[in-house]
Design a protein around this motif. Sequence first.
Motif, PDB file in Angstrom:
ATOM      1  N   ARG A 143       0.815  -1.220   0.000  1.00 28.61           N
ATOM      2  CA  ARG A 143       0.000   0.000   0.000  1.00 28.61           C
ATOM      3  C   ARG A 143       0.848   1.270   0.000  1.00 28.61           C
ATOM      4  N   LEU A 144       1.840   1.348   0.879  1.00 34.58           N
ATOM      5  CA  LEU A 144       2.656   2.553   0.984  1.00 34.58           C
ATOM      6  C   LEU A 144       3.466   2.771  -0.293  1.00 34.58           C
ATOM      7  N   LEU A 145       4.153   1.711  -0.740  1.00 34.23           N
ATOM      8  CA  LEU A 145       4.946   1.823  -1.959  1.00 34.23           C
ATOM      9  C   LEU A 145       4.056   2.138  -3.158  1.00 34.23           C
ATOM     10  N   GLY A 146       2.909   1.483  -3.202  1.00 32.06           N
ATOM     11  CA  GLY A 146       1.978   1.728  -4.302  1.00 32.06           C
ATOM     12  C   GLY A 146       1.491   3.169  -4.333  1.00 32.06           C
ATOM     13  N   SER A 147       1.206   3.730  -3.146  1.00 38.54           N
ATOM     14  CA  SER A 147       0.749   5.122  -3.066  1.00 38.54           C
ATOM     15  C   SER A 147       1.834   6.084  -3.529  1.00 38.54           C
ATOM     16  N   ILE A 148       3.072   5.807  -3.133  1.00 34.92           N
ATOM     17  CA  ILE A 148       4.189   6.662  -3.533  1.00 34.92           C
ATOM     18  C   ILE A 148       4.386   6.627  -5.052  1.00 34.92           C
ATOM     19  N   LEU A 149       4.366   5.423  -5.614  1.00 29.20           N
ATOM     20  CA  LEU A 149       4.551   5.289  -7.057  1.00 29.20           C
ATOM     21  C   LEU A 149       3.371   5.888  -7.828  1.00 29.20           C
ATOM     22  N   TYR A 150       2.168   5.739  -7.291  1.00 29.35           N
ATOM     23  CA  TYR A 150       0.981   6.330  -7.921  1.00 29.35           C
ATOM     24  C   TYR A 150       1.119   7.848  -7.963  1.00 29.35           C
ATOM     25  N   GLY A 151       1.506   8.438  -6.819  1.00 30.07           N
ATOM     26  CA  GLY A 151       1.699   9.876  -6.770  1.00 30.07           C
ATOM     27  C   GLY A 151       2.817  10.338  -7.690  1.00 30.07           C
ATOM     28  N   THR A 152       3.880   9.553  -7.757  1.00 33.32           N
ATOM     29  CA  THR A 152       5.005   9.877  -8.647  1.00 33.32           C
ATOM     30  C   THR A 152       4.557   9.921 -10.101  1.00 33.32           C
ATOM     31  N   ALA A 153       3.762   8.936 -10.499  1.00 31.97           N
ATOM     32  CA  ALA A 153       3.326   8.843 -11.895  1.00 31.97           C
ATOM     33  C   ALA A 153       2.329   9.928 -12.283  1.00 31.97           C
ATOM     34  N   THR A 154       1.533  10.399 -11.324  1.00 28.82           N
ATOM     35  CA  THR A 154       0.468  11.350 -11.658  1.00 28.82           C
ATOM     36  C   THR A 154       0.817  12.808 -11.342  1.00 28.82           C
ATOM     37  N   ILE A 155       1.767  13.044 -10.445  1.00 29.29           N
ATOM     38  CA  ILE A 155       2.098  14.417 -10.038  1.00 29.29           C
ATOM     39  C   ILE A 155       3.403  14.903 -10.655  1.00 29.29           C
ATOM     40  N   TYR A 177      -4.698  15.128  -3.164  1.00 29.38           N
ATOM     41  CA  TYR A 177      -4.258  13.907  -2.500  1.00 29.38           C
ATOM     42  C   TYR A 177      -4.010  14.165  -1.018  1.00 29.38           C
ATOM     43  N   CYS A 178      -3.314  15.266  -0.716  1.00 26.77           N
ATOM     44  CA  CYS A 178      -2.956  15.569   0.675  1.00 26.77           C
ATOM     45  C   CYS A 178      -4.192  15.771   1.528  1.00 26.77           C
ATOM     46  N   ILE A 179      -5.128  16.586   1.046  1.00 26.33           N
ATOM     47  CA  ILE A 179      -6.355  16.845   1.809  1.00 26.33           C
ATOM     48  C   ILE A 179      -7.154  15.562   1.978  1.00 26.33           C
ATOM     49  N   GLY A 180      -7.247  14.798   0.901  1.00 26.85           N
ATOM     50  CA  GLY A 180      -7.974  13.534   0.983  1.00 26.85           C
ATOM     51  C   GLY A 180      -7.342  12.552   1.949  1.00 26.85           C
ATOM     52  N   MET A 181      -6.004  12.444   1.921  1.00 25.37           N
ATOM     53  CA  MET A 181      -5.305  11.486   2.776  1.00 25.37           C
ATOM     54  C   MET A 181      -5.358  11.878   4.254  1.00 25.37           C
ATOM     55  N   PHE A 182      -5.235  13.172   4.537  1.00 26.11           N
ATOM     56  CA  PHE A 182      -5.179  13.619   5.926  1.00 26.11           C
ATOM     57  C   PHE A 182      -6.554  13.701   6.588  1.00 26.11           C
ATOM     58  N   PHE A 183      -7.569  14.085   5.808  1.00 28.29           N
ATOM     59  CA  PHE A 183      -8.881  14.318   6.406  1.00 28.29           C
ATOM     60  C   PHE A 183      -9.929  13.270   6.034  1.00 28.29           C
ATOM     61  N   TYR A 184      -9.740  12.591   4.914  1.00 29.68           N
ATOM     62  CA  TYR A 184     -10.738  11.622   4.463  1.00 29.68           C
ATOM     63  C   TYR A 184     -10.052  10.352   3.968  1.00 29.68           C
TER      64      TYR A 184
END
Length: 225
Positions: A143-155, A177-184
């Motif tokens: 999950r963590l690695l996938g999230s990092i790679l997902y963000g890398t590919a899209t941002i 992403y940041c608002i969604g991850m921290f609050f929702y």
Amino acid sequence: MYLYAFVSFGLSLIMLLFGVFSLKKVQHQSQVLFATIPLILCIQQFCEGVLWLALPLSNLHLLQKSTVFFHLNFTQVVWPLYIPIAILFLEKHKIRKIILGILVGIGLVVSCFLAHCLCNYSVHAKIYESTILYIQPYPEQFRLLGSILYGTATIVPCFISHIKQMRVLGLMIFFSYCIGMFFYQNYLISVWCFFTIPISYSVWLILKNAALMNAKDAAVLPITI
């Protein structure tokens, strides 16, 4: 539930308009993929509107399952690959193209992995606390690695591009992403839809500025026979 479905369909309509306006600004074939981003977001949001209507009805299990699969296919499989490719097509500088090509490769790995998970794990959705909660029992260790790679590919592609206005799009995606991850965190996929309007607006603005720049360049070109 009808109110939330109405909101989803309303957002879908707004993104449809942005998609049409963006396509009208296209001046070269290489811009088509990028200009289509709001239209894909429109389809994605329309799917969630259908899901709002289908989830309360137990006899629509097949529609629920297919709509969840279709919606997650966009959010998890399409975007990590589509965004870097769309930006790569706009790039003119050789070094930047090479970097964007690497990011396309990262996006391909993420898309393939998430497509595998989507097809092999029991993914479903339910309405919880006035939000659609997507249950995705994917392997926790990735999950963590996938999230990092997902963000890398899209941002990251937005900041590699030679187009300065592309940074605005990158910041929009990053903050969403940041608002969604921290609050929702548990509802990121559903809540993220509210950020699709500024993202669609950014796409239209980038194409509009590109059209103005091209028109300005054409105006100063010498007349040749």
